[in-house]
Design an enzyme around this catalytic site. Structure first.
Site, PDB file in Angstrom:
ATOM      1  N   TYR A 126      29.630  33.104  37.841  1.00 15.85           N
ATOM      2  CA  TYR A 126      30.640  33.621  38.768  1.00 15.85           C
ATOM      3  C   TYR A 126      30.072  34.173  40.073  1.00 15.85           C
ATOM      4  O   TYR A 126      30.833  34.560  40.959  1.00 15.85           O
ATOM      5  CB  TYR A 126      31.483  34.698  38.064  1.00 15.85           C
ATOM      6  CG  TYR A 126      32.210  34.149  36.853  1.00 15.85           C
ATOM      7  CD1 TYR A 126      33.179  33.161  36.986  1.00 15.85           C
ATOM      8  CD2 TYR A 126      31.901  34.601  35.566  1.00 15.85           C
ATOM      9  CE1 TYR A 126      33.826  32.633  35.883  1.00 15.85           C
ATOM     10  CE2 TYR A 126      32.543  34.082  34.448  1.00 15.85           C
ATOM     11  CZ  TYR A 126      33.511  33.097  34.616  1.00 15.85           C
ATOM     12  OH  TYR A 126      34.162  32.574  33.522  1.00 15.85           O
TER      13      TYR A 126
ATOM     14  N   GLU B 182      46.768  27.915  42.003  1.00 19.96           N
ATOM     15  CA  GLU B 182      45.868  28.368  40.932  1.00 19.96           C
ATOM     16  C   GLU B 182      44.435  28.271  41.434  1.00 19.96           C
ATOM     17  O   GLU B 182      44.044  27.217  41.964  1.00 19.96           O
ATOM     18  CB  GLU B 182      46.077  27.467  39.710  1.00 19.96           C
ATOM     19  CG  GLU B 182      45.155  27.783  38.551  1.00 19.96           C
ATOM     20  CD  GLU B 182      45.297  26.768  37.413  1.00 19.96           C
ATOM     21  OE1 GLU B 182      46.266  25.972  37.401  1.00 19.96           O
ATOM     22  OE2 GLU B 182      44.417  26.771  36.541  1.00 19.96           O
TER      23      GLU B 182
ATOM     24  N   HIS C 211      40.137  29.103  40.631  1.00 23.15           N
ATOM     25  CA  HIS C 211      39.050  29.475  39.716  1.00 23.15           C
ATOM     26  C   HIS C 211      37.749  29.505  40.492  1.00 23.15           C
ATOM     27  O   HIS C 211      37.481  28.595  41.299  1.00 23.15           O
ATOM     28  CB  HIS C 211      38.927  28.470  38.568  1.00 23.15           C
ATOM     29  CG  HIS C 211      40.165  28.396  37.743  1.00 23.15           C
ATOM     30  ND1 HIS C 211      40.494  29.358  36.830  1.00 23.15           N
ATOM     31  CD2 HIS C 211      41.186  27.501  37.741  1.00 23.15           C
ATOM     32  CE1 HIS C 211      41.661  29.054  36.279  1.00 23.15           C
ATOM     33  NE2 HIS C 211      42.110  27.936  36.817  1.00 23.15           N
TER      34      HIS C 211
ATOM     35  N   PRO D  93      42.317  38.655  33.538  1.00 22.63           N
ATOM     36  CA  PRO D  93      41.403  39.492  32.764  1.00 22.63           C
ATOM     37  C   PRO D  93      39.923  39.254  33.073  1.00 22.63           C
ATOM     38  O   PRO D  93      39.502  38.126  33.321  1.00 22.63           O
ATOM     39  CB  PRO D  93      41.713  39.112  31.314  1.00 22.63           C
ATOM     40  CG  PRO D  93      42.382  37.795  31.382  1.00 22.63           C
ATOM     41  CD  PRO D  93      43.126  37.771  32.693  1.00 22.63           C
ATOM     42  N   ASN D  94      39.198  40.346  33.043  1.00 24.19           N
ATOM     43  CA  ASN D  94      37.736  40.393  33.229  1.00 24.19           C
ATOM     44  C   ASN D  94      37.287  40.154  34.664  1.00 24.19           C
ATOM     45  O   ASN D  94      36.104  40.263  34.966  1.00 24.19           O
ATOM     46  CB  ASN D  94      37.013  39.400  32.286  1.00 24.19           C
ATOM     47  CG  ASN D  94      37.265  39.724  30.829  1.00 24.19           C
ATOM     48  OD1 ASN D  94      37.117  40.882  30.436  1.00 24.19           O
ATOM     49  ND2 ASN D  94      37.676  38.752  30.043  1.00 24.19           N
TER      50      ASN D  94
ATOM     51  N   ALA E  36      41.002  33.783  31.696  1.00 24.52           N
ATOM     52  CA  ALA E  36      41.074  33.188  30.347  1.00 24.52           C
ATOM     53  C   ALA E  36      42.507  32.800  29.961  1.00 24.52           C
ATOM     54  O   ALA E  36      42.715  31.869  29.170  1.00 24.52           O
ATOM     55  CB  ALA E  36      40.491  34.150  29.326  1.00 24.52           C
TER      56      ALA E  36
ATOM     57  N   ASN F 135      44.454  33.665  39.903  1.00 28.55           N
ATOM     58  CA  ASN F 135      43.364  33.259  39.017  1.00 28.55           C
ATOM     59  C   ASN F 135      43.718  33.845  37.647  1.00 28.55           C
ATOM     60  O   ASN F 135      43.460  35.019  37.389  1.00 28.55           O
ATOM     61  CB  ASN F 135      42.013  33.787  39.503  1.00 28.55           C
ATOM     62  CG  ASN F 135      40.884  33.298  38.608  1.00 28.55           C
ATOM     63  OD1 ASN F 135      41.108  32.771  37.518  1.00 28.55           O
ATOM     64  ND2 ASN F 135      39.647  33.486  39.059  1.00 28.55           N
TER      65      ASN F 135
ATOM     66  N   ARG G 216      32.765  22.898  32.370  1.00 28.10           N
ATOM     67  CA  ARG G 216      32.360  23.906  31.381  1.00 28.10           C
ATOM     68  C   ARG G 216      32.835  23.495  29.971  1.00 28.10           C
ATOM     69  O   ARG G 216      33.058  22.333  29.715  1.00 28.10           O
ATOM     70  CB  ARG G 216      32.883  25.280  31.822  1.00 28.10           C
ATOM     71  CG  ARG G 216      32.333  25.676  33.203  1.00 28.10           C
ATOM     72  CD  ARG G 216      32.794  27.038  33.623  1.00 28.10           C
ATOM     73  NE  ARG G 216      32.352  28.076  32.695  1.00 28.10           N
ATOM     74  CZ  ARG G 216      32.862  29.312  32.649  1.00 28.10           C
ATOM     75  NH1 ARG G 216      33.818  29.650  33.508  1.00 28.10           N
ATOM     76  NH2 ARG G 216      32.419  30.186  31.783  1.00 28.10           N
TER      77      ARG G 216
ATOM     78  N   ARG H  97      29.448  40.349  35.854  1.00 24.68           N
ATOM     79  CA  ARG H  97      29.818  39.451  34.765  1.00 24.68           C
ATOM     80  C   ARG H  97      29.211  38.055  34.957  1.00 24.68           C
ATOM     81  O   ARG H  97      29.542  37.373  35.930  1.00 24.68           O
ATOM     82  CB  ARG H  97      31.346  39.347  34.774  1.00 24.68           C
ATOM     83  CG  ARG H  97      31.906  38.404  33.785  1.00 24.68           C
ATOM     84  CD  ARG H  97      33.379  38.147  34.048  1.00 24.68           C
ATOM     85  NE  ARG H  97      33.868  37.221  33.070  1.00 24.68           N
ATOM     86  CZ  ARG H  97      34.932  36.467  33.207  1.00 24.68           C
ATOM     87  NH1 ARG H  97      35.659  36.549  34.308  1.00 24.68           N
ATOM     88  NH2 ARG H  97      35.285  35.645  32.269  1.00 24.68           N
TER      89      ARG H  97
HETATM   90  C1  DQA Z   1      37.845  31.564  35.537  1.00 28.78           C
HETATM   91  C2  DQA Z   1      37.549  30.450  34.513  1.00 28.78           C
HETATM   92  C3  DQA Z   1      38.118  30.821  33.157  1.00 28.78           C
HETATM   93  O1  DQA Z   1      37.837  29.787  32.203  1.00 28.78           O
HETATM   94  C4  DQA Z   1      37.497  32.101  32.662  1.00 28.78           C
HETATM   95  O2  DQA Z   1      38.061  32.494  31.430  1.00 28.78           O
HETATM   96  C5  DQA Z   1      37.559  33.206  33.651  1.00 28.78           C
HETATM   97  C6  DQA Z   1      37.359  32.915  35.070  1.00 28.78           C
HETATM   98  C7  DQA Z   1      37.165  31.277  36.906  1.00 28.78           C
HETATM   99  O3  DQA Z   1      37.555  31.917  37.876  1.00 28.78           O
HETATM  100  O4  DQA Z   1      36.243  30.466  36.988  1.00 28.78           O
HETATM  101  O5  DQA Z   1      37.690  34.376  33.292  1.00 28.78           O
HETATM  102  O6  DQA Z   1      39.240  31.600  35.770  1.00 28.78           O
END
Ligand code: DQA
Length: 144
Positions: A23, A99, A101, A10-11, A78, A75, A108, A18
């Site tokens: 990011y 995985e 990120h 998501p997002n 959240a 990825n 964080r 964003r």
């Molecule tokens: C994320 C880190 C997560 O905590 C966050 O909710 C994201 C992006 C990252 O790629 O750094 O949406 O997965």
């Protein structure tokens, strides 16, 4: 030809706009272009999927039957920190999973320090911006 499934949670469709300080300015289209180039170079096929919906991600993983998908790069965004369902789907299909990120989740907020996915993944890459995807993809190639 081996197939790698890349899943963006998501997002991540909002990348570029964003929270750029966290990011970066890279867009999802930019990340996907990089992944497609890597796939071509390494002679594997890549399928890329993004969803803002937990159930859709669970179904995508469940449908990636062993044999047709050789490795997953995910990825979970959240959902990393909340989704027992995504973790269970990865455990169920038993396809090697990396995985990734963009940000370093351990530098964080405390709620980001726990990944429910990490224990069922082959490994985790966190904190290198779009390069995390490149490293994750290369790690997945090493698992084929
Ligand atoms: C994320 C880190 C997560 O905590 C966050 O909710 C994201 C992006 C990252 O790629 O750094 O949406 O997965």
């Amino acid at each position: 030809m081996k197939r790698i499934l890349v899943i963006h949670g998501p997002n991540l469709d909002l990348l570029g706009k964003r929270e750029p300080k966290i990011y970066g300015r890279v867009t999802l289209a930019g990340v996907n272009k990089l992944l497609k180039k890597l796939a071509k170079t390494h002679k594997v096929s890549v399928e890329i999927f993004q969803s803002n919906h937990e159930g859709e991600i669970v179904s995508k993983i469940g449908g990636a039957k062993k044999g047709s998908v050789s490795a997953i790069v995910i990825n979970p965004a959240a959902y990393t920190h909340t989704s027992v369902a995504i973790r269970d789907a990865i455990a169920a299909v038993r396809i090697p999973t990396v995985e990734v990120h963009l940000s370093n989740i351990y530098s964080r907020e405390a709620f980001r320090h726990q990944s429910l996915v990490a224990p069922v993944a082959s490994g985790q890459i966190s904190g290198f911006g779009e390069k995390s995807y490149e490293l994750g993809f290369l790690a997945a190639l090493g698992l084929l």
